[in-house]
Motif scaffolding. Structure first.
Motif, PDB file in Angstrom:
ATOM      1  N   ASP A 337       9.039  67.297  50.535  1.00  0.00           N
ATOM      2  CA  ASP A 337      10.009  66.667  51.440  1.00  0.00           C
ATOM      3  C   ASP A 337      10.186  67.516  52.695  1.00  0.00           C
ATOM      4  N   ILE A 338       9.949  66.878  53.847  1.00  0.00           N
ATOM      5  CA  ILE A 338      10.129  67.538  55.143  1.00  0.00           C
ATOM      6  C   ILE A 338      11.084  66.682  55.975  1.00  0.00           C
ATOM      7  N   ILE A 339      12.139  67.285  56.489  1.00  0.00           N
ATOM      8  CA  ILE A 339      13.135  66.582  57.313  1.00  0.00           C
ATOM      9  C   ILE A 339      13.155  67.225  58.688  1.00  0.00           C
ATOM     10  N   THR A 340      13.090  66.373  59.720  1.00  0.00           N
ATOM     11  CA  THR A 340      13.115  66.836  61.108  1.00  0.00           C
ATOM     12  C   THR A 340      14.223  66.109  61.851  1.00  0.00           C
ATOM     13  N   GLY A 341      15.056  66.866  62.537  1.00  0.00           N
ATOM     14  CA  GLY A 341      16.114  66.291  63.358  1.00  0.00           C
ATOM     15  C   GLY A 341      16.008  66.793  64.784  1.00  0.00           C
ATOM     16  N   SER A 342      16.364  65.958  65.747  1.00  0.00           N
ATOM     17  CA  SER A 342      16.282  66.363  67.155  1.00  0.00           C
ATOM     18  C   SER A 342      17.377  65.688  67.963  1.00  0.00           C
ATOM     19  N   PHE A 343      17.732  66.321  69.082  1.00  0.00           N
ATOM     20  CA  PHE A 343      18.706  65.748  70.011  1.00  0.00           C
ATOM     21  C   PHE A 343      18.277  66.110  71.425  1.00  0.00           C
ATOM     22  N   LEU A 344      18.115  65.080  72.248  1.00  0.00           N
ATOM     23  CA  LEU A 344      17.716  65.253  73.649  1.00  0.00           C
ATOM     24  C   LEU A 344      18.836  64.748  74.539  1.00  0.00           C
ATOM     25  N   VAL A 345      19.183  65.534  75.548  1.00  0.00           N
ATOM     26  CA  VAL A 345      20.146  65.106  76.547  1.00  0.00           C
ATOM     27  C   VAL A 345      19.553  65.359  77.927  1.00  0.00           C
ATOM     28  N   ASP A 346      19.661  64.377  78.804  1.00  0.00           N
ATOM     29  CA  ASP A 346      19.240  64.496  80.203  1.00  0.00           C
ATOM     30  C   ASP A 346      20.361  63.963  81.082  1.00  0.00           C
ATOM     31  N   TRP A 347      20.616  64.642  82.182  1.00  0.00           N
ATOM     32  CA  TRP A 347      21.552  64.094  83.162  1.00  0.00           C
ATOM     33  C   TRP A 347      21.050  64.419  84.556  1.00  0.00           C
ATOM     34  N   LEU A 348      21.380  63.571  85.498  1.00  0.00           N
ATOM     35  CA  LEU A 348      20.917  63.733  86.882  1.00  0.00           C
ATOM     36  C   LEU A 348      21.990  63.243  87.832  1.00  0.00           C
ATOM     37  N   HIS A 349      22.164  63.950  88.936  1.00  0.00           N
ATOM     38  CA  HIS A 349      23.036  63.505  90.024  1.00  0.00           C
ATOM     39  C   HIS A 349      22.297  63.669  91.342  1.00  0.00           C
ATOM     40  N   ASP A 350      22.230  62.588  92.102  1.00  0.00           N
ATOM     41  CA  ASP A 350      21.538  62.570  93.391  1.00  0.00           C
ATOM     42  C   ASP A 350      22.537  62.122  94.450  1.00  0.00           C
ATOM     43  N   ASP A 351      22.765  62.984  95.441  1.00  0.00           N
ATOM     44  CA  ASP A 351      23.761  62.663  96.473  1.00  0.00           C
ATOM     45  C   ASP A 351      23.370  61.462  97.318  1.00  0.00           C
ATOM     46  N   HIS A 352      22.083  61.345  97.640  1.00  0.00           N
ATOM     47  CA  HIS A 352      21.612  60.247  98.504  1.00  0.00           C
ATOM     48  C   HIS A 352      20.234  59.810  98.000  1.00  0.00           C
ATOM     49  N   GLN A 353      20.214  59.057  96.949  1.00  0.00           N
ATOM     50  CA  GLN A 353      18.941  58.698  96.339  1.00  0.00           C
ATOM     51  C   GLN A 353      18.125  57.792  97.259  1.00  0.00           C
ATOM     52  N   GLY A 354      16.867  58.169  97.496  1.00  0.00           N
ATOM     53  CA  GLY A 354      15.966  57.330  98.276  1.00  0.00           C
ATOM     54  C   GLY A 354      15.996  57.573  99.766  1.00  0.00           C
ATOM     55  N   VAL A 355      16.396  58.776 100.193  1.00  0.00           N
ATOM     56  CA  VAL A 355      16.413  59.078 101.633  1.00  0.00           C
ATOM     57  C   VAL A 355      14.994  59.034 102.186  1.00  0.00           C
ATOM     58  N   SER A 356      14.851  58.430 103.362  1.00  0.00           N
ATOM     59  CA  SER A 356      13.562  58.373 104.050  1.00  0.00           C
ATOM     60  C   SER A 356      13.828  58.241 105.540  1.00  0.00           C
ATOM     61  N   PRO A 357      12.802  58.359 106.380  1.00  0.00           N
ATOM     62  CA  PRO A 357      13.016  58.165 107.816  1.00  0.00           C
ATOM     63  C   PRO A 357      13.578  56.787 108.168  1.00  0.00           C
ATOM     64  N   LEU A 358      13.357  55.787 107.318  1.00  0.00           N
ATOM     65  CA  LEU A 358      13.894  54.453 107.564  1.00  0.00           C
ATOM     66  C   LEU A 358      15.262  54.258 106.924  1.00  0.00           C
ATOM     67  N   ALA A 359      15.697  55.208 106.102  1.00  0.00           N
ATOM     68  CA  ALA A 359      16.975  55.085 105.398  1.00  0.00           C
ATOM     69  C   ALA A 359      17.682  56.434 105.429  1.00  0.00           C
ATOM     70  N   PRO A 360      18.538  56.688 106.426  1.00  0.00           N
ATOM     71  CA  PRO A 360      19.245  57.971 106.510  1.00  0.00           C
ATOM     72  C   PRO A 360      20.231  58.139 105.358  1.00  0.00           C
ATOM     73  N   PRO A 361      20.711  59.376 105.149  1.00  0.00           N
ATOM     74  CA  PRO A 361      21.570  59.635 103.985  1.00  0.00           C
ATOM     75  C   PRO A 361      22.787  58.732 103.876  1.00  0.00           C
ATOM     76  N   SER A 362      23.393  58.368 104.987  1.00  0.00           N
ATOM     77  CA  SER A 362      24.603  57.546 104.922  1.00  0.00           C
ATOM     78  C   SER A 362      24.347  56.171 104.321  1.00  0.00           C
ATOM     79  N   THR A 363      23.101  55.722 104.355  1.00  0.00           N
ATOM     80  CA  THR A 363      22.778  54.389 103.836  1.00  0.00           C
ATOM     81  C   THR A 363      22.367  54.405 102.374  1.00  0.00           C
TER      82      THR A 363
END
Length: 849
Positions: A337-363
């Protein structure tokens, strides 16, 4: 052969470099009974080799070779790690066991004791014994599926942009194309058409099918992609399977750290760039019984995008925070008998997701994401080779998105302005139970029978709040606190004077909502080997879900045949039916509300208005059905060069897509099963292996991915056009990739990656967001990147270190990521947000030997 306990102990240290010699001690105890008395003929009986890893987990598909004075015997281990030889004499044999990703095991003067248990050790970055050697690569006759792999060491050796995110390494797996959002498209498919597994559990995002789980790059042991001839064990992913396998500790304590020193960048002056440290720790809690693994990673990025308009006096910048941790424990409760347990946590914060020359941070919106995955799995071995595996997992995906202000959002012919229009709070969950039962049988050859079931409960909670969108005509602007229909403080009405807009979109009727789904699956799979060089894999799968409510049967048949006695040439072929799982976001679209569009003529006067709604009739839906077939040839060439060629064809019918039904000033998008996708590819892979972990890999693919209804409508992506046929946005007809890791001089190594492909296609629209030309008319320029790096490994202050430096896009190829696609704009077809040459460095702490 006579071995003392002391000689066996020294032999174990020489072969494996570990202190675990239980199997050899058992051999020494039984060794007097293994030797035939002089003058007597050797007995003949069966001989079973059991191959386990350092944690006593069975190792399937390991190549076992017995060499005697007069003949050579070989076989591959089954799912229980067993390899059985019949009619083995008592004469001395030489035993060798190989499997890629493990160190080879070699033992002389082995005599038939009826059974022998050996231990294979996973390859490590730092070898613990100078005498160990890596397994010799070979064509695997038991590998039926069309499969490509990257080992954890490959991912660490491979230089690619954003090495903190393993998803960018997927781009160098043949058959996988990465889009601009780091989402993989396997064999020309939508991302949601690929089943993603984390240590055997489904972690495909239930609502939209995106790949969001991000275990630390250093925690991965192997990444495997299967695109055709897939076992009936796997369903819900008609494009194939993307499997992520993570590591676990053993009886040695190991510590490693990567990129714990911050970096700086020079774009209009020096500035902080990023720091993305990764730490791993593993080892025994109780030696031989209980082990742990922990992979921690973090990220702080200051992303600076050069602003392209001539009057720009500053760069666009964005701050990204991210963190994650994978914790695992394995307990060998008993020898069975072999038992395996796991726990994964990921978190992300992006102030201005998708900034580009056509989309400045305020947008751009501020975005927060979180992922939680918990799993528990038990593996029980019965007498003989019978194996039972049961498991439970829970995963949750959260998304919060909000604008950074309340200014009206406007789309111009040169980009966007104002503040983002969408506020969202969504959560998707899955609870999963699985069971797999393996039973070997003998009847006209060997049969490896696998039965299994999979039960899932899904839920999706959504809340959307959208503000109006104004699409302005050429050289027009909005006055403060106004919309296309007049002052923002009064209800929309027909404007009393010409409007500066070409289109004005308002959203109504959104409310919090939750939908659920249940899925049940079962399968039976056989691996039948009537003769040693032929393997046939028939199987059938059953699927059912609460939304479509139709029984779905998926028959599959595949096989391999080794053409020569040396095992250097193999042909594989197969065909199978697959069904796609139901995306909850498609079913939930009607609950997001409706959209009211106001269209204005060139003179600014209102010409018409259209109310758009979405609807679903579950009773009329058929499950999307795919037929996938392929044929492949593998050949070992002189000089340890391995060649693989393959043709793959996949066609679908009854695919889910929203179609328009217009009338009476309204448009209703009805979910139907009228999409037909088509994909074909022909690829040629070459791989040259060297000593230790060095290799060079080359792949060329000719392919096409298209559909009869290529547009995906939603409230946020609503082209005012009927469905049309054409290529998908990630279609890349010609693609060449290569990567390698080779030795240089005086302890230096050279690593590189290269990609050259046809540019992706993009739609061209007019000022009223209508499709102006058929899809595929315009494409981004040809994409090319070459990333050379040099690495030096050294020993200092009792520890091992690795220092790497090199260039990303060393040729400074102008690879754009954004384009002005508004037909009639002075900036039409102006590309921006280029991928430029950049120097990157990496330092790794590898611990002690």
């Amino acid at each position: 052969m006579h071995l003392t306990r002391r000689s066996i102990f020294h032999l174990a240290l020489r072969i494996s470099g570990t202190r675990r010699v239980c199997f050899l001690l058992a051999l020494s105890i039984s060794s007097p009974a293994q030797t035939s008395p002089p003058g007597r003929p050797s007995d003949t009986r069966s001989f079973t080799i059991v191959v386990l890893d350092e944690n006593s987990v069975a190792v399937p598909e390991a190549r076992v070779r017995l060499e005697g004075p007069s003949k050579t015997l070989q076989c591959e281990t089954d799912l229980a790690g067993h390899c059985k030889f019949a009619n083995v004499t008592g004469e001395p044999w030489q035993l060798r066991v190989d499997k890629e990703g493990f160190y080879a095991f070699y033992l002389k003067d082995v005599q038939n004791s009826g059974a022998l248990e050996i231990e294979l050790h996973h390859q490590q970055e730092v070898q613990e014994n100078v005498n160990v050697v890596e397994s010799v690569p070979a064509i695997d006759p038991a590998q039926v599926s069309s499969q490509e792999k990257l080992s954890g060491i490959d991912i660490l050796d491979l230089p690619y942009p954003n090495t903190r995110d393993y998803r960018y390494a997927l781009n160098y797996i043949p058959g996988v194309v990465l889009d601009q959002n780091a989402q993989p498209h396997v064999a020309g498919s939508e991302t949601y058409e690929t089943l993603v597994l984390l240590d055997g559990f489904n972690v495909t995002q239930p609502a939209n099918g995106r790949l969001l789980v991000r275990p630390s790059t250093d925690s991965l042991r192997q990444v495997t992609v299967e695109t055709s001839r897939v076992s009936a064990e796997y369903g819900k992913g008609p494009a194939g399977v993307l499997s992520l396998q993570t590591g676990i500790g053993d009886d040695h304590y190991r510590f490693a750290a990567t990129n714990f020193v911050p970096s700086f960048q020079h774009k209009n002056g020096w500035a902080f760039d990023k720091v993305n440290p990764r730490f791993t720790a593993s080892g025994p809690i109780v030696k031989g019984k209980l082990w742990f693994f922990d992979g921690l990673d973090g990220e702080y990025d200051k992303v600076i995008t050069r602003q392209l308009p001539p009057n720009a006096n500053s760069d666009y910048s964005d701050i990204v925070w991210r963190g994650g941790n994978l914790a695992k424990v394995q307990a060998n409760v008993t020898t069975h008998d072999i038992i395996t347990g796991s726990f994964l946590v990921d978190w992300l914060h992006d102030d201005h997701q998708g900034v580009s020359p056509l989309a400045p941070p305020s947008t751009r919106p501020k975005v927060s994401e979180n992922v939680y995955v918990a799993s528990l799995k038990e593996q029980h071995t019965f007498s003989g080779d019978t194996l039972l595996e049961v498991g439970f997992a829970f995963d949750q995906y959260g998304l919060q998105q909000a604008p950074i202000g309340r200014e009206p959002y406007a789309i111009t012919t040169e980009g966007v302005e104002g503040n983002y229009y969408l506020r969202a709070d969504n959560t998707a969950r899955r609870s999963q139970v699985l069971a797999n039962f393996y039973v070997p049988q003998q009847w006209h050859g060997r049969h490896d029978l696998i039965f299994g079931t999979d039960l899932e409960r899904l839920s999706y909670e959504q809340l959307f709040d959208r503000s109006p969108i104004s699409t302005l005509r050429q050289d027009e602007t909005l006055a403060p606190n106004t919309t296309c229909l007049g002052p923002a403080s009064v209800p929309p009405s027909v404007p009393p004077k010409p409007s500066p807009c070409a289109l004005y979109s308002a959203f109504i009727g959104a409310a919090p909502s939750t939908i659920h789904d249940s899925e049940a699956s079962a399968y039976i799979q056989d691996r039948w080997s009537p003769i040693s060089r032929l393997l046939i894999e028939p199987g059938v799968r059953f699927d059912w879900d609460q939304i479509v409510r139709r029984p779905l049967f998926s028959p599959r048949l595949a096989g391999t045949y080794v053409l020569d006695n040396s095992g250097n040439t193999k042909i594989s072929a197969g065909i199978g039916v697959m069904y796609e799982s139901t995306l909850l976001s498609l079913i939930a679209a009607p609950l997001e509300g409706s959209r009211h569009d106001y269209f204005f003529g060139p003179d600014g006067l209102l010409t018409r208005s259209v109310l758009t709604t979405f609807s679903v009739d579950r009773n009329t839906l058929l499950a999307p059905r795919y037929i996938n077939w392929s044929i492949a040839l593998e050949r070992k060439l002189p000089g340890q060069v391995f060649l693989k060629t393959e043709f793959l064809k996949r066609d679908s019918k009854d695919g889910f897509v929203y179609n328009t039904f217009a009338g009476g000033g309204a448009t209703d998008f009805l979910l139907q099963d009228t999409r037909h996708d088509h994909y074909y590819s022909f690829k040629v892979d070459l791989r040259r292996t060297f000593r230790e972990r060095y290799s060079v890999n080359v792949s060329y693919t000719r392919s096409r991915s298209s559909s009869n209804q290529v547009l995906d409508y939603s409230l946020d992506s609503l082209l005012s056009s009927a469905q049309v046929s054409g290529p998908y946005g990630w279609d890349s007809p010609n693609r060449f990739i290569s990567w390698g890791f080779v030795p240089l001089i005086k302890g230096f190594d050279f690593a590189y990656s290269l990609e050259a492909r046809t540019g992706f296609s993009f739609p061209a629209i007019n000022q009223q967001q209508q499709l102006a030309v058929p899809p595929g008319t315009y494409r981004y320029p040809r994409y090319f990147t070459f990333n050379p790096h040099v690495e030096k490994r050294f020993h200092a202050k009792g520890f091992y270190w690795a220092l790497r430096g090199g260039f990303e896009n060393v040729t400074n190829s102008q690879n754009p990521y954004t384009v002005n696609n508004v037909l009639g704009s002075p900036q039409f077809l102006r590309f921006s947000n280029f991928d430029r040459r950049a120097f990157s460095a990496r330092i790794r702490f590898l611990g002690r030997k």
